[in-house]
Design a protein around this motif. Structure first.
Motif, PDB file in Angstrom:
ATOM      1  N   UNK A   1       0.835  -1.205   0.000  1.00 54.97           N
ATOM      2  CA  UNK A   1       0.000   0.000   0.000  1.00 54.97           C
ATOM      3  C   UNK A   1       0.869   1.255   0.000  1.00 54.97           C
ATOM      4  N   UNK A   2       1.948   1.220   0.801  1.00 54.97           N
ATOM      5  CA  UNK A   2       2.876   2.349   0.848  1.00 54.97           C
ATOM      6  C   UNK A   2       3.480   2.595  -0.534  1.00 54.97           C
ATOM      7  N   UNK A   3       3.884   1.511  -1.211  1.00 51.21           N
ATOM      8  CA  UNK A   3       4.510   1.637  -2.526  1.00 51.21           C
ATOM      9  C   UNK A   3       3.510   2.192  -3.551  1.00 51.21           C
ATOM     10  N   UNK A   4       2.277   1.698  -3.513  1.00 51.26           N
ATOM     11  CA  UNK A   4       1.248   2.179  -4.448  1.00 51.26           C
ATOM     12  C   UNK A   4       0.995   3.671  -4.228  1.00 51.26           C
ATOM     13  N   UNK A   5       0.892   4.073  -2.953  1.00 44.77           N
ATOM     14  CA  UNK A   5       0.658   5.493  -2.642  1.00 44.77           C
ATOM     15  C   UNK A   5       1.811   6.352  -3.156  1.00 44.77           C
ATOM     16  N   UNK A   6       3.054   5.880  -2.920  1.00 45.93           N
ATOM     17  CA  UNK A   6       4.232   6.641  -3.349  1.00 45.93           C
ATOM     18  C   UNK A   6       4.287   6.732  -4.878  1.00 45.93           C
ATOM     19  N   UNK A   7       4.038   5.597  -5.563  1.00 51.53           N
ATOM     20  CA  UNK A   7       4.127   5.598  -7.026  1.00 51.53           C
ATOM     21  C   UNK A   7       2.971   6.348  -7.677  1.00 51.53           C
ATOM     22  N   UNK A   8       1.858   6.499  -6.958  1.00 49.91           N
ATOM     23  CA  UNK A   8       0.723   7.277  -7.498  1.00 49.91           C
ATOM     24  C   UNK A   8       1.128   8.728  -7.730  1.00 49.91           C
ATOM     25  N   UNK A   9       2.064   9.212  -6.910  1.00 48.30           N
ATOM     26  CA  UNK A   9       2.515  10.606  -7.023  1.00 48.30           C
ATOM     27  C   UNK A   9       3.806  10.749  -7.830  1.00 48.30           C
ATOM     28  N   UNK A  10       4.281   9.633  -8.367  1.00 53.06           N
ATOM     29  CA  UNK A  10       5.536   9.623  -9.129  1.00 53.06           C
ATOM     30  C   UNK A  10       5.288  10.206 -10.522  1.00 53.06           C
ATOM     31  N   UNK A  11       6.169  11.087 -10.981  1.00 50.84           N
ATOM     32  CA  UNK A  11       5.927  11.790 -12.245  1.00 50.84           C
ATOM     33  C   UNK A  11       6.715  11.236 -13.418  1.00 50.84           C
ATOM     34  N   UNK A  12       7.495  10.186 -13.169  1.00 43.80           N
ATOM     35  CA  UNK A  12       8.257   9.604 -14.269  1.00 43.80           C
ATOM     36  C   UNK A  12       7.433   8.598 -15.060  1.00 43.80           C
ATOM     37  N   UNK A  13       8.092   7.937 -16.028  1.00 43.13           N
ATOM     38  CA  UNK A  13       7.439   6.895 -16.825  1.00 43.13           C
ATOM     39  C   UNK A  13       7.641   5.535 -16.145  1.00 43.13           C
ATOM     40  N   UNK A  14       6.729   4.608 -16.430  1.00 38.77           N
ATOM     41  CA  UNK A  14       6.831   3.266 -15.860  1.00 38.77           C
ATOM     42  C   UNK A  14       6.529   2.215 -16.920  1.00 38.77           C
ATOM     43  N   UNK A  15       7.242   1.102 -16.834  1.00 37.15           N
ATOM     44  CA  UNK A  15       6.962  -0.087 -17.627  1.00 37.15           C
ATOM     45  C   UNK A  15       7.067  -1.247 -16.656  1.00 37.15           C
ATOM     46  N   UNK A  16       5.963  -1.980 -16.449  1.00 40.42           N
ATOM     47  CA  UNK A  16       6.023  -2.989 -15.384  1.00 40.42           C
ATOM     48  C   UNK A  16       5.165  -4.215 -15.681  1.00 40.42           C
ATOM     49  N   UNK A  17       5.585  -5.317 -15.045  1.00 34.74           N
ATOM     50  CA  UNK A  17       4.843  -6.577 -15.058  1.00 34.74           C
ATOM     51  C   UNK A  17       4.457  -6.869 -13.616  1.00 34.74           C
ATOM     52  N   UNK A  18       3.197  -7.230 -13.399  1.00 39.53           N
ATOM     53  CA  UNK A  18       2.751  -7.597 -12.048  1.00 39.53           C
ATOM     54  C   UNK A  18       1.562  -8.525 -12.153  1.00 39.53           C
ATOM     55  N   UNK A  19       1.436  -9.442 -11.178  1.00 34.71           N
ATOM     56  CA  UNK A  19       0.239 -10.285 -11.132  1.00 34.71           C
ATOM     57  C   UNK A  19      -0.741  -9.777 -10.077  1.00 34.71           C
ATOM     58  N   UNK A  20      -0.422  -8.636  -9.477  1.00 34.03           N
ATOM     59  CA  UNK A  20      -1.285  -8.076  -8.433  1.00 34.03           C
ATOM     60  C   UNK A  20      -2.284  -7.097  -9.059  1.00 34.03           C
ATOM     61  N   UNK A  21      -3.562  -7.465  -9.064  1.00 32.00           N
ATOM     62  CA  UNK A  21      -4.564  -6.661  -9.776  1.00 32.00           C
ATOM     63  C   UNK A  21      -4.796  -5.303  -9.121  1.00 32.00           C
ATOM     64  N   UNK A  22      -4.630  -5.223  -7.801  1.00 30.47           N
ATOM     65  CA  UNK A  22      -4.764  -3.942  -7.116  1.00 30.47           C
ATOM     66  C   UNK A  22      -3.649  -2.992  -7.561  1.00 30.47           C
ATOM     67  N   UNK A  23      -2.436  -3.510  -7.672  1.00 29.15           N
ATOM     68  CA  UNK A  23      -1.276  -2.745  -8.132  1.00 29.15           C
ATOM     69  C   UNK A  23      -1.487  -2.310  -9.589  1.00 29.15           C
TER      70      UNK A  23
END
Length: 540
Positions: free
Chosen positions: A479-501
């Motif tokens: 949850x902490x990571x999601x909150x922090x990355x929600x405010x992140x202004x850079x670009x992202x490319x990611x793979x995850x099996x977590x649907x909430x993420x």
């Protein structure tokens, strides 16, 4: 069915449970939650009898079969994957073994004199095998393995050749095939891809026995459980409903307790003020004495426990150019297997791409191509101007210096940072108190992953390439990571099996399918709405 009555348990200096009670009834599906180290695995071990409470009692109804899946899967080798799974199927596997022995005996000329007895016994055992559904066992085992994403050649191959993550799936398949009266599943969602996760979700929803499980995947848990048992400060608190409802009820209870505490504190302050004011006056002696006795008898309301909620805020990342990464006419294969034939793909500033695709579709390969850890056979991969990349993959954990402590690892990476800020960083990623003095060589896989993540995010890049970043994160850290990355202004490319993420962070979807590459302009939630599926090839 399973009851814990006033159990107390201490491991070394750590008190895990103090007169705690809970129950799991027939057919119930319950989630077991609590911070790392709270005692979830110890509770499982007490239920199966490999650990005992210091005080109190753990009771299991007579004749109940329990299947326990843990992260410690033990040794597996010397037979096929499907045979390994079938061996865990309870009484039927023992009957199958005797049947095989009797078949060998019937084919042995040296046993000719005993043939009548052997044939008679074979008939009895064969009847029992049929009664237990033995002839359908292999088909069921293959069905479970297919649900967990095993290809046919993996089912028939040597189980010893599988990686640790695939052996975890084998251990899970053994429990599912057993169909016990109760299942205890300790993080069954770890090491599963999204397709396997959705299959397991459906399987557990249809399972008629009792279920107690832990999971760091809140979406997975919410779709299965109807009850939450929370470990908090040595106590077990039971909530009806899923994890979402538990959070709401807990917040409401804490609010009510805080209000009660404040009302009582105001009343106590008023009474104490009266006593202090009039204690020296003889005319008020009786009233003062009466109020003193009243205060002595009052049951004090405790303030609600303050939950440690760690927050991590990124320093602003340096701005990149508009074009962050560009792949043109990329061809890539491994041996005979072709992964990409002419892939065209571009990441632009502030885009957050999640990559979807079945096992073997090339999700991790794409991330490796972008990160530069592998090269295309032909075609180009270009990273844009002023791009500072942060790449997280499971192998990054192998690069940690085993002799360094957690704190030394952070200090070596950021020599200019103050001790206070590095301790805060460590705390955000689950290293509090003495944990920061642990040497890297003794850290679990999950702890190593959290340390690598902390190192990468303290001095933030403006392009994050993340391969399964949530694999080893508990609910609070995630949850902490999601909150922090929600405010992140850079670009992202990611793979995850977590649907909430996926739903919280993506604003673009790249879907890799056998018939080509598809892109979707919205995030994961829009992808599900538009395709009617939660993962490629699966209907929701």
């Amino acid at each position: 069915m399973i009851r814990l009555d006033n159990i107390s348990k201490q491991n070394g200096h750590q008190i895990l449970f103090i007169e705690a009670s809970a129950a799991l009834n027939k057919g119930e599906k319950a989630g077991l939650v609590g911070p790392n180290g709270a005692g979830k695995t110890t509770l499982f071990r007490m239920i199966i009898g490999t650990d005992q409470p210091d005080e109190g009692q753990v009771s299991v109804d007579k004749g109940i079969t329990i299947g326990y899946f843990s992260q410690d899967v033990g040794e597996m080798s010397g037979r096929s994957t499907v045979a390994e799974v079938m061996d865990g199927a309870g009484p039927v596997s023992a009957v199958a073994a005797e049947l095989a022995e009797l078949e060998a005996a019937m084919a042995d000329p040296a046993r000719a004199d005993d043939m009548d007895d052997i044939v008679t016994r074979y008939g009895e055992v064969q009847g029992r095998f049929e009664e237990l559904g033995g002839y359908a066992l292999e088909g069921r085992a293959r069905e479970v393995l297919a649900g967990l994403s095993f290809a046919q050649e993996m089912m028939d191959g040597d189980v010893g050749a599988l990686s640790g993550g695939w052996k975890m799936r084998v251990a899970l398949a053994r429990i599912l095939l057993l169909r016990p009266d109760a299942m205890l599943l300790d993080e069954p969602s770890n090491h599963l891809d999204l397709e396997s996760l959705i299959w397991l979700e459906d399987y557990l929803r249809g399972y008629e026995g009792a279920l107690l499980m832990t999971s760091h995947d809140r979406e997975f848990m919410n779709r299965i459980v109807t009850k939450i048992i929370e470990i908090d400060a040595g106590q077990l608190t039971t909530y009806s409903g899923d994890y979402e409802f538990c959070e709401q009820q807990r917040a409401l209870a804490e609010k009510q307790q805080q209000a009660q505490f404040e009302r009582q504190q105001a009343m106590l302050a008023k009474e104490i003020k009266f006593i202090e004011r009039f204690k020296a006056r003889a005319s008020h002696a009786a009233q003062v004495q009466s109020r003193v006795k009243k205060l002595e008898k009052i049951d004090r309301v405790e303030p609600p426990k303050r939950r440690q909620s760690v927050m991590f805020e990124f320093s602003p990342a340096p701005r990149s150019g508009e074009d962050v990464a560009s792949l043109k006419n990329v061809h890539k294969g491994y041996g005979q297997k072709r992964i990409y034939d002419g892939l065209e793909f571009q990441v632009r500033r502030r885009e957050r791409w999640c990559v979807m695709g079945v096992n073997g579709a090339g999700k991790s390969t794409l991330l490796k191509l972008v990160a530069g850890t592998t090269t295309p056979d032909t075609g180009t991969v270009a990273i844009g101007a002023s791009v500072k990349m942060g790449y997280f993959a499971q192998h990054a954990m192998d690069l940690l210096d085993g002799e360094n402590t957690v704190f030394q690892s952070l200090e070596d990476r950021f020599p200019q940072a103050g001790q206070g800020s590095l301790r805060t960083l460590a705390g955000c990623f689950g290293f509090s108190g003495d944990d920061i003095e642990k040497r890297c060589r003794v850290l679990s896989g999950g702890e190593k992953a959290r340390l690598v993540m902390a190192q990468m995010l303290f001095d933030p890049p403006n392009f994050l390439v993340l391969d399964e970043p949530t694999n080893h994160l508990d609910l609070a850290t995630k949850e902490m990571l999601i909150t922090a990355l929600s405010n992140y202004e850079g670009a992202m490319l990611f793979v995850s099996h977590d649907r909430h993420f996926l739903a919280s962070l993506s604003n673009r979807v790249l879907e890799l399918t056998p018939d080509g590459v598809h892109t979707y302009g919205g995030g994961y939630t829009e992808y599900v709405e538009r395709t009617g599926q939660e993962a490629p090839g699966l209907r929701s």
